[in-house]
Design a protein around this motif. Structure first.
Motif, PDB file in Angstrom:
ATOM      1  N   GLU A 183       0.853  -1.201   0.000  1.00 27.14           N
ATOM      2  CA  GLU A 183       0.000   0.000   0.000  1.00 27.14           C
ATOM      3  C   GLU A 183       0.879   1.238   0.000  1.00 27.14           C
ATOM      4  N   ARG A 184       0.350   2.289  -0.565  1.00 27.93           N
ATOM      5  CA  ARG A 184       1.007   3.590  -0.463  1.00 27.93           C
ATOM      6  C   ARG A 184      -0.094   4.590  -0.159  1.00 27.93           C
ATOM      7  N   ALA A 185      -0.036   5.151   1.046  1.00 25.91           N
ATOM      8  CA  ALA A 185      -1.061   6.106   1.464  1.00 25.91           C
ATOM      9  C   ALA A 185      -0.386   7.379   1.945  1.00 25.91           C
ATOM     10  N   GLY A 186       0.115   8.166   1.009  1.00 30.24           N
ATOM     11  CA  GLY A 186       0.714   9.442   1.346  1.00 30.24           C
ATOM     12  C   GLY A 186       2.101   9.358   1.958  1.00 30.24           C
ATOM     13  N   GLU A 245       5.923   3.137   0.926  1.00 30.19           N
ATOM     14  CA  GLU A 245       5.162   1.906   0.728  1.00 30.19           C
ATOM     15  C   GLU A 245       5.125   1.106   2.014  1.00 30.19           C
ATOM     16  N   ARG A 246       3.971   0.478   2.262  1.00 39.24           N
ATOM     17  CA  ARG A 246       3.813  -0.394   3.428  1.00 39.24           C
ATOM     18  C   ARG A 246       3.435  -1.773   2.905  1.00 39.24           C
ATOM     19  N   THR A 296       2.327  -5.533   3.564  1.00 42.08           N
ATOM     20  CA  THR A 296       1.651  -6.397   4.525  1.00 42.08           C
ATOM     21  C   THR A 296       2.080  -7.830   4.242  1.00 42.08           C
TER      22      THR A 296
END
Length: 178
Positions: free
Chosen positions: A59-62, A65-66, A68
């Motif tokens: 995920e990339r939310a601002g 990258e994260r 999981t």
């Protein structure tokens, strides 16, 4: 304790990213040294390379990258094997107190050895008071109480060793000094 196995255990609860795994470790083991983020991500890389975990999502939310991660069937098998194995007590014990006592005796004689042992006993009893206070706190969790009990048992064994060493200081001095 293997960092990788702890992370496998935490991942058995479901998909998580490195930040959640670090937070889960630190919450589950409040008396342990907090796990460093670098340690978490290095262990995750090793687990992934061994096929014990896999990336579930990125995920990339601002921000950065994260990723999981999730446990693979091989990871679950590895965790079960690790959990079922007894931890064997080491055949050799590293006793830093004995090492320091012997050096104190060689370098400074019996008075220096006795002084070291008395100072060490005082430091141990102070730490025992801290752990006793922790376990008696009204908001102490069972995990914290058990961790304090474990530490107290080990500290108590050290204090008994210190008392025995003080009582036998003459014999020890003759044994370790020329």
């Amino acid at each position: 304790m293997s960092t990788g196995h702890v992370l496998l255990g935490l991942l058995s609860r479901g998909q998580q990213h490195g930040y959640d795994l670090k937070a889960g470790h630190d919450a589950l083991f409040p008396s342990a040294r907090p796990m460093a983020y670098g340690q978490v991500y290095a262990a995750l890389t090793r687990l992934r390379d061994r096929g014990l975990i896999e990336e579930a999502a990125v995920e990339r939310a601002g921000g950065p990258e994260r990723t999981t991660y999730r446990l693979t069937p091989a990871g679950r098998d590895e965790l079960e094997v690790w959990m079922s194995a007894a931890e064997h007590p080491p055949s050799e014990v590293n006793n830093p107190l004995a090492t320091k006592l012997n050096v104190a005796l060689v370098a400074g004689g019996p008075d220096e050895g006795a002084l070291f042992l008395r100072r060490q006993r005082s430091a141990h009893t102070a730490r025992m008071r801290d752990h006793t206070q922790t376990k008696r706190a009204a908001d102490a969790t069972l995990t914290q109480v058990l961790a304090a009990d474990y530490a107290l048992s080990h500290l108590d064994a050290d204090v008994r060793w210190i008392d025995d060493a003080l009582a036998r200081l003459g014999e020890i001095t003759r044994e370790v000094t020329p």
